[in-house]
Design a protein around this motif. Sequence first.
Motif: not given
Length: 124
Positions: A70-85
Amino acid sequence: MSDMKYTKDHEWIRFEGEIAVIGITDHAQNALGDVVFVDLPEAGREVTAGEAVAVVESVKAASDVYAPIAGRVTEVNSGLVDEPALINSEPTGGGWFFKIAPAGALPDDLMDANAYAAYVESLA
């Protein structure tokens, strides 16, 4: 990696100081096959342990990614949107999904590497 903990849903968790980094295991990415799309949570979202917070889609299937704590999302890996591989090539490195600032104690059901390996073997 010895500093990681694992869930029965095949997520891993590793701490960088007070922040938990979350991704899916090598076993999970192998089962999915080639990842083609990722839907990530928004930074700032409050999550509960076991809540589905992201989706990963491959040529075979779509799967939820759960918050192991449990907790608060502080950051997402936005690089995965362009490079999900990256999830396939670096599942425990550059293919991480999101980071959480924990709220409360860690769940008792997180496994170390040896326990997770035994769990995966029991599934075969």
